[in-house]
Enzyme design. Structure first.
Site: not given
Length: 189
Positions: A113-114
């Site tokens: 994800c991030h």
């Protein structure tokens, strides 16, 4: 996930704002395969997990401060996402150095994800094929990565995924990479 991780020590580097499911599911996958997981953070005590960017999740006890451990203490690294977590990690010199050292040593690293934001700050994605949450793909490209939109991408032990929907594939792949162990050190990392 049939890989055997008995005796393998895996660090999960996270701080307040970590996406809870992106912490819990990889940890569970590693432990089910026989690995030992340590939650490493930028501070002692507990970290506050999130479910999305607004809803607080559970709190998790930190096993070690990043300033007190070395990548030599571990066989692999997981970088969970959440918007806040990697944004806080990438401004901590010890956290960034910890991540950089894993990649330079060719140790397997999983980022979802991030999570790859910290890889950008560590300057270890140049020339690497990766994926991530859509909002940080420009940052990855600007850091020299080849960015693709795939469920899970592996490049010489660096495993990346896009979001929590990819967790099953991500967890399977990180367990496989942790079982394989070191890859050749990344050029330019």
């Amino acid at each position: 996930m049939a890989a055997d991780l008995n005796g393998r020590r895996i660090a999960v580097l996270a701080t307040d704002g970590v996406e809870q499911v992106e912490y819990e599911q990889p940890r569970q996958a590693v432990e089910q395969a026989g690995g030992q997981v340590s939650l490493v953070s930028v501070h002692d005590g507990e970290i506050q997990a999130m479910n999305g960017d607004i809803d607080k999740g559970d709190r998790f006890t930190v096993d070690a401060k990043v300033s007190d451990v070395s990548p030599d203490d571990f066989d692999g690294l997981v970088l969970p996402g959440g918007t806040i977590n990697p944004d806080r990690l990438r401004i901590d010199a010890d956290a960034v150095g910890f991540v950089r050292s894993f990649v330079q040593q060719g140790k397997p690293v999983g980022a979802i994800c991030h999570g790859p934001w910290t890889l950008v700050e560590a300057d270890v994605v140049r020339g690497r094929r990766v994926t991530s949450f859509p909002s940080i793909r420009t940052d990855l490209r600007n850091a020299g990565a080849e960015v693709v939109d795939e469920q899970v991408v592996t490049d010489q032990g660096l495993v990346t995924s896009r979001n929590p929907d990819d967790l099953h594939a991500f967890c399977s792949k990180i367990v496989e990479e942790f079982a394989e162990g070191r890859h050749r050190a990344a050029a330019g990392a």
